[in-house]
Motif scaffolding. Structure first.
Motif, PDB file in Angstrom:
ATOM      1  N   ALA A  44      -4.745  -1.601  63.767  1.00  0.00           N
ATOM      2  CA  ALA A  44      -3.459  -1.576  63.069  1.00  0.00           C
ATOM      3  C   ALA A  44      -2.515  -0.556  63.690  1.00  0.00           C
ATOM      4  O   ALA A  44      -1.340  -0.850  63.962  1.00  0.00           O
ATOM      5  N   TYR A  45      -3.006   0.657  63.918  1.00  0.00           N
ATOM      6  CA  TYR A  45      -2.141   1.711  64.447  1.00  0.00           C
ATOM      7  C   TYR A  45      -1.831   1.503  65.925  1.00  0.00           C
ATOM      8  O   TYR A  45      -0.747   1.871  66.389  1.00  0.00           O
ATOM      9  N   PRO A 113       0.438  10.450  55.890  1.00  0.00           N
ATOM     10  CA  PRO A 113       0.397   9.804  54.561  1.00  0.00           C
ATOM     11  C   PRO A 113       1.724   9.135  54.171  1.00  0.00           C
ATOM     12  O   PRO A 113       1.761   8.369  53.210  1.00  0.00           O
ATOM     13  N   ARG A 114       2.805   9.433  54.899  1.00  0.00           N
ATOM     14  CA  ARG A 114       4.093   8.800  54.574  1.00  0.00           C
ATOM     15  C   ARG A 114       4.067   7.314  54.899  1.00  0.00           C
ATOM     16  O   ARG A 114       4.826   6.534  54.309  1.00  0.00           O
ATOM     17  N   GLY A 115       3.230   6.924  55.838  1.00  0.00           N
ATOM     18  CA  GLY A 115       3.134   5.516  56.218  1.00  0.00           C
ATOM     19  C   GLY A 115       3.993   5.194  57.423  1.00  0.00           C
ATOM     20  O   GLY A 115       5.118   5.687  57.554  1.00  0.00           O
ATOM     21  N   LEU A 116       3.459   4.408  58.318  1.00  0.00           N
ATOM     22  CA  LEU A 116       4.165   3.986  59.528  1.00  0.00           C
ATOM     23  C   LEU A 116       4.907   2.686  59.250  1.00  0.00           C
ATOM     24  O   LEU A 116       4.296   1.672  58.916  1.00  0.00           O
ATOM     25  N   ARG A 117       6.224   2.729  59.399  1.00  0.00           N
ATOM     26  CA  ARG A 117       7.049   1.548  59.157  1.00  0.00           C
ATOM     27  C   ARG A 117       7.086   0.690  60.414  1.00  0.00           C
ATOM     28  O   ARG A 117       7.362   1.173  61.509  1.00  0.00           O
ATOM     29  N   ILE A 118       6.784  -0.607  60.267  1.00  0.00           N
ATOM     30  CA  ILE A 118       6.734  -1.538  61.392  1.00  0.00           C
ATOM     31  C   ILE A 118       7.686  -2.682  61.097  1.00  0.00           C
ATOM     32  O   ILE A 118       7.513  -3.413  60.119  1.00  0.00           O
ATOM     33  N   GLU A 119       8.696  -2.861  61.948  1.00  0.00           N
ATOM     34  CA  GLU A 119       9.677  -3.922  61.730  1.00  0.00           C
ATOM     35  C   GLU A 119       9.244  -5.251  62.334  1.00  0.00           C
ATOM     36  O   GLU A 119       9.552  -6.314  61.801  1.00  0.00           O
ATOM     37  N   ILE A 209       1.895   0.786  57.143  1.00  0.00           N
ATOM     38  CA  ILE A 209       0.476   1.118  57.081  1.00  0.00           C
ATOM     39  C   ILE A 209       0.309   2.615  56.869  1.00  0.00           C
ATOM     40  O   ILE A 209       1.071   3.426  57.398  1.00  0.00           O
ATOM     41  N   SER A 210      -0.673   2.969  56.067  1.00  0.00           N
ATOM     42  CA  SER A 210      -0.978   4.375  55.803  1.00  0.00           C
ATOM     43  C   SER A 210      -2.493   4.551  55.754  1.00  0.00           C
ATOM     44  O   SER A 210      -3.226   3.588  55.506  1.00  0.00           O
ATOM     45  N   PRO A 211      -2.983   5.754  56.003  1.00  0.00           N
ATOM     46  CA  PRO A 211      -4.433   5.976  56.078  1.00  0.00           C
ATOM     47  C   PRO A 211      -5.202   5.609  54.821  1.00  0.00           C
ATOM     48  O   PRO A 211      -6.386   5.264  54.895  1.00  0.00           O
TER      49      PRO A 211
END
Length: 304
Positions: A44-45, A113-119, A209-211
């Motif tokens: 995912a990351y 923890p903020r989460g990765l934003r994926i467009e 996505i976040s941990p």
């Protein structure tokens, strides 16, 4: 309601790919992997970071997620495959947690923890927004079918017979001239690649996505999918993953039936219910809903 069902079917697709990968590692070869969530997160990351921060197209970022899972699986196998099953289980669980803690704490890269934003989403510009969830479900189903086909080819090939021999008794397989160590590394790497694929598909579906998504409980649900469906039977795993998702999501509505329970108690009740599913299945169908078919040896397949 239809949108909710499409979403749940899509998540079932992610579980099916993960279950097929675990079946290669454990159902066919007998290798315990409790680090599924780590390989899932790695895929995912990898795809998320390459597409969101490096600007890579999905045609490259998703294959790189598969490659990352493949390389990580091969490396873990290379370093730990001579360990006994119980120690291998501990190592894989530790690897999964190490990956999760890395993406949690390296927040300058992964957003923590903020989460990765994926467009980015595949073929997003070609499909109307209202139809895109159904399209993405078909997109995931395509990869489920490809994964299933590859796993079936491995199971039915001479390599599949070697893997079952290793699962039953690796010493005997080695005495018969099979390279047990090489086969285990290959299968663990292939399984890791499929888990990376599932992670990439999840990342571009959720778009954030976040941990906390990749907790060790993910591994528990995938193991349940394999056990409920029938270890060693790829068709059974599809049913098992769908059944586990149905119970996971169906128990969310317990709040409507039991309104006096608080959120924490409700979460515990859901886990207990899912655990009861596993117990009932093991009591009624010890080998799963679709057990592994018995292999019949003939002159032709012995020669193969």
């Amino acid at each position: 309601m239809s949108a909710y069902l499409v979403s749940m079917a899509t998540y079932a697709g992610f579980f099916m790919i993960l279950a097929l990968a675990l079946n290669l590692q454990w159902g066919l070869t007998g290798m315990v992997n409790f680090g599924i969530a780590g390989f899932y997160a790695l895929g995912a990351y990898t795809s998320g970071l390459l597409s969101a921060k490096a600007g890579w197209p999905l045609g490259l970022s998703i294959p790189m997620a598969i490659a990352a899972g493949f390389a990580a699986g091969g490396l873990v196998a290379l370093l730990s495959m001579r360990l006994r099953e119980d120690f291998l289980a501990i190592v894989t669980l530790g690897v999964g947690e190490v990956i999760r803690l890395l993406v949690l704490n390296e927040d300058q890269i992964t957003e923590g923890p903020r989460g990765l934003r994926i467009e980015a989403q595949p073929f997003q510009s070609l499909v109307a927004p209202e139809n895109y969830p159904v399209f993405y479900l078909a997109f995931v189903a395509f990869f489920v079918a490809i994964t299933y086909w590859i796993c079936e080819r491995i199971r039915e090939a001479p390599m599949g017979r070697t893997l079952r021999a290793i699962r039953e008794d690796d010493v005997v397989a080695g005495v018969l001239g099979k390279n047990v160590f090489r086969h285990r590394i290959q299968i663990f790497a292939i399984g890791g690649g499929f888990m990376g694929l599932a992670g990439a598909l999840y990342a571009h579906y959720s778009q954030n996505i976040s941990p906390e998504v990749f907790m060790p409980t993910v591994a528990m649900f995938i193991w349940m999918s394999v056990i409920v469906g029938g270890a060693g039977n790829n068709r059974g795993l599809l049913i098992g993953a769908g059944t586990v998702i149905m119970f996971l999501e169906g128990t969310r509505f317990f709040g409507d039936v039991l309104p006096w329970l608080d959120a924490e108690t409700m979460s515990s009740v859901r886990i207990i219910t899912i655990g009861l599913l596993l117990i009932v299945t093991l009591r009624l169908r010890p080998r799963g809903l679709l057990p592994e078919p018995k292999f019949t040896y003939t002159k032709d397949n012995i020669a193969g």
